[in-house]
Motif scaffolding. Structure first.
Motif, mmCIF file in Angstrom:
data_model
loop_
_atom_site.group_PDB
_atom_site.id
_atom_site.type_symbol
_atom_site.label_atom_id
_atom_site.label_comp_id
_atom_site.label_asym_id
_atom_site.label_seq_id
_atom_site.Cartn_x
_atom_site.Cartn_y
_atom_site.Cartn_z
ATOM 1 N N PHE A 119 0.840 -1.199 0.000
ATOM 2 C CA PHE A 119 0.000 0.000 0.000
ATOM 3 C C PHE A 119 0.878 1.253 0.000
ATOM 4 O O PHE A 119 0.642 2.189 -0.769
ATOM 5 C CB PHE A 119 -0.934 0.027 1.215
ATOM 6 N N TYR A 120 1.891 1.273 0.864
ATOM 7 C CA TYR A 120 2.742 2.454 0.977
ATOM 8 C C TYR A 120 3.641 2.632 -0.244
ATOM 9 O O TYR A 120 3.991 3.757 -0.594
ATOM 10 C CB TYR A 120 3.544 2.429 2.284
ATOM 11 N N ARG A 121 3.988 1.546 -0.917
ATOM 12 C CA ARG A 121 4.733 1.670 -2.176
ATOM 13 C C ARG A 121 3.873 2.369 -3.234
ATOM 14 O O ARG A 121 4.353 3.225 -3.971
ATOM 15 C CB ARG A 121 5.170 0.293 -2.681
ATOM 16 N N ILE A 122 2.607 1.987 -3.300
ATOM 17 C CA ILE A 122 1.678 2.629 -4.244
ATOM 18 C C ILE A 122 1.425 4.071 -3.810
ATOM 19 O O ILE A 122 1.427 4.993 -4.633
ATOM 20 C CB ILE A 122 0.375 1.819 -4.353
ATOM 21 N N PHE A 123 1.222 4.280 -2.508
ATOM 22 C CA PHE A 123 1.017 5.612 -1.945
ATOM 23 C C PHE A 123 2.179 6.536 -2.311
ATOM 24 O O PHE A 123 1.988 7.721 -2.584
ATOM 25 C CB PHE A 123 0.875 5.481 -0.419
ATOM 26 N N ASN A 124 3.381 5.987 -2.347
ATOM 27 C CA ASN A 124 4.587 6.742 -2.666
ATOM 28 C C ASN A 124 4.597 7.256 -4.105
ATOM 29 O O ASN A 124 5.303 8.206 -4.423
ATOM 30 C CB ASN A 124 5.823 5.865 -2.412
ATOM 31 N N GLU A 125 3.833 6.640 -4.985
ATOM 32 C CA GLU A 125 3.824 7.044 -6.393
ATOM 33 C C GLU A 125 2.966 8.281 -6.654
ATOM 34 O O GLU A 125 3.139 8.941 -7.674
ATOM 35 C CB GLU A 125 3.351 5.879 -7.278
ATOM 36 N N ILE A 126 2.067 8.609 -5.756
ATOM 37 C CA ILE A 126 1.163 9.748 -5.964
ATOM 38 C C ILE A 126 1.931 11.056 -6.180
ATOM 39 O O ILE A 126 1.691 11.755 -7.167
ATOM 40 C CB ILE A 126 0.133 9.857 -4.815
ATOM 41 N N PRO A 127 2.863 11.431 -5.294
ATOM 42 C CA PRO A 127 3.576 12.691 -5.549
ATOM 43 C C PRO A 127 4.462 12.640 -6.792
ATOM 44 O O PRO A 127 4.696 13.674 -7.422
ATOM 45 C CB PRO A 127 4.406 12.921 -4.277
ATOM 46 N N VAL A 128 4.931 11.456 -7.161
ATOM 47 C CA VAL A 128 5.743 11.334 -8.379
ATOM 48 C C VAL A 128 4.902 11.705 -9.596
ATOM 49 O O VAL A 128 5.328 12.492 -10.450
ATOM 50 C CB VAL A 128 6.314 9.896 -8.523
ATOM 51 N N ILE A 129 3.706 11.161 -9.659
ATOM 52 C CA ILE A 129 2.798 11.445 -10.779
ATOM 53 C C ILE A 129 2.426 12.931 -10.796
ATOM 54 O O ILE A 129 2.450 13.572 -11.850
ATOM 55 C CB ILE A 129 1.544 10.550 -10.700
ATOM 56 N N ILE A 130 2.130 13.474 -9.623
ATOM 57 C CA ILE A 130 1.790 14.899 -9.544
ATOM 58 C C ILE A 130 2.961 15.750 -10.025
ATOM 59 O O ILE A 130 2.772 16.700 -10.778
ATOM 60 C CB ILE A 130 1.353 15.282 -8.115
ATOM 61 N N LEU A 131 4.171 15.413 -9.609
ATOM 62 C CA LEU A 131 5.340 16.180 -10.029
ATOM 63 C C LEU A 131 5.503 16.169 -11.548
ATOM 64 O O LEU A 131 5.733 17.216 -12.151
ATOM 65 C CB LEU A 131 6.608 15.646 -9.367
ATOM 66 N N PHE A 132 5.373 15.008 -12.155
ATOM 67 C CA PHE A 132 5.499 14.922 -13.614
ATOM 68 C C PHE A 132 4.501 15.858 -14.295
ATOM 69 O O PHE A 132 4.869 16.625 -15.190
ATOM 70 C CB PHE A 132 5.249 13.483 -14.092
ATOM 71 N N ILE A 133 3.258 15.794 -13.881
ATOM 72 C CA ILE A 133 2.214 16.600 -14.522
ATOM 73 C C ILE A 133 2.445 18.090 -14.275
ATOM 74 O O ILE A 133 2.335 18.905 -15.198
ATOM 75 C CB ILE A 133 0.814 16.154 -14.048
ATOM 76 N N VAL A 134 2.785 18.453 -13.047
ATOM 77 C CA VAL A 134 2.994 19.864 -12.705
ATOM 78 C C VAL A 134 4.163 20.462 -13.497
ATOM 79 O O VAL A 134 4.063 21.573 -14.021
ATOM 80 C CB VAL A 134 3.184 20.042 -11.179
ATOM 81 N N VAL A 135 5.256 19.728 -13.607
ATOM 82 C CA VAL A 135 6.413 20.235 -14.364
ATOM 83 C C VAL A 135 6.042 20.412 -15.834
ATOM 84 O O VAL A 135 6.372 21.437 -16.439
ATOM 85 C CB VAL A 135 7.642 19.331 -14.178
ATOM 86 N N ILE A 136 5.351 19.456 -16.394
ATOM 87 C CA ILE A 136 4.919 19.571 -17.798
ATOM 88 C C ILE A 136 4.004 20.771 -17.980
ATOM 89 O O ILE A 136 4.166 21.561 -18.914
ATOM 90 C CB ILE A 136 4.251 18.260 -18.275
ATOM 91 N N LEU A 137 3.050 20.945 -17.059
ATOM 92 C CA LEU A 137 2.144 22.098 -17.140
ATOM 93 C C LEU A 137 2.917 23.412 -17.023
ATOM 94 O O LEU A 137 2.672 24.347 -17.791
ATOM 95 C CB LEU A 137 1.078 22.017 -16.034
ATOM 96 N N ALA A 138 3.835 23.494 -16.070
ATOM 97 C CA ALA A 138 4.543 24.744 -15.806
ATOM 98 C C ALA A 138 5.476 25.135 -16.961
ATOM 99 O O ALA A 138 5.641 26.317 -17.246
ATOM 100 C CB ALA A 138 5.331 24.641 -14.500
ATOM 101 N N TYR A 139 6.063 24.143 -17.594
ATOM 102 C CA TYR A 139 7.042 24.469 -18.641
ATOM 103 C C TYR A 139 6.436 24.489 -20.044
ATOM 104 O O TYR A 139 6.841 25.306 -20.864
ATOM 105 C CB TYR A 139 8.242 23.514 -18.582
ATOM 106 N N LEU A 140 5.474 23.629 -20.306
ATOM 107 C CA LEU A 140 4.893 23.586 -21.659
ATOM 108 C C LEU A 140 3.634 24.431 -21.796
ATOM 109 O O LEU A 140 3.263 24.801 -22.905
ATOM 110 C CB LEU A 140 4.589 22.129 -22.064
ATOM 111 N N LYS A 141 2.955 24.686 -20.673
ATOM 112 C CA LYS A 141 1.729 25.503 -20.662
ATOM 113 C C LYS A 141 0.785 25.080 -21.816
ATOM 114 O O LYS A 141 0.483 25.885 -22.691
ATOM 115 C CB LYS A 141 2.081 26.981 -20.725
ATOM 116 N N PRO A 142 0.336 23.827 -21.782
ATOM 117 C CA PRO A 142 -0.379 23.274 -22.946
ATOM 118 C C PRO A 142 -1.775 23.849 -23.195
ATOM 119 O O PRO A 142 -2.318 23.636 -24.274
ATOM 120 C CB PRO A 142 -0.454 21.789 -22.622
ATOM 121 N N PHE A 143 -2.345 24.564 -22.248
ATOM 122 C CA PHE A 143 -3.728 25.048 -22.451
ATOM 123 C C PHE A 143 -3.749 26.547 -22.596
ATOM 124 O O PHE A 143 -3.195 27.272 -21.862
ATOM 125 C CB PHE A 143 -4.626 24.617 -21.288
#
Length: 143
Positions: A119-143
């Motif tokens: 459970f905690y291994r899966i729980f650990n992936e949540i901020p990783v996924i958020i970081l990927f999306i946030v960095v892409i949004l901040a640098y590429l500004k797709p919308f």
């Protein structure tokens, strides 16, 4: 313009420090959940508590500096930056995640954990996924 660059620089510095801790804390939870040794539990309780309290100011400064950056750019920019609205929603999700870590630290301290290391291994992936999306949004500004 120079002042906004300083705000951005410190926003990223505090964000990196926050994420370093928020990546490591659930790894400690994994070890805690998988150990049956009372002395190990005692040591991990201290590590979890100290790490969470250490990274919380980084989270606060990340959010405050983000708000300051938005303020500097102004309402018109904010209203038209659809990518930013998604980023803010993800940051709010991360703040909730961070808050939930306080609950988990209390659960472990009370020796009431009922969840597995998996459970905690899966729980650990949540901020990783958020970081990927946030960095892409901040640098590429797709919308």
């Amino acid at each position: 313009m120079t002042s906004i660059l300083w705000l951005k620089a410190f926003h990223v510095i505090f964000m990196v420090a926050w994420f370093a801790g928020i990546f490591y804390l659930p790894r400690i939870f994994v070890n805690h959940a998988e150990s049956s040794e009372p002395l190990v539990h005692q040591q991990l309780n201290g590590m979890e508590r100290r790490l969470l309290y250490f990274i919380t100011p980084f989270a606060v400064f990340t959010v405050l500096l983000g708000i300051a950056i938005i303020y500097q750019y102004g309402y018109a920019w904010f209203a038209n930056a659809k990518w930013l609205h998604i980023k803010i929603a993800l940051v709010l999700l991360l703040v909730i995640y961070h808050g939930y870590c306080f609950k988990l630290v209390r659960v472990f301290a009370a020796d009431n954990n009922r969840r597995s290391g998996k459970f905690y291994r899966i729980f650990n992936e949540i901020p990783v996924i958020i970081l990927f999306i946030v960095v892409i949004l901040a640098y590429l500004k797709p919308f």
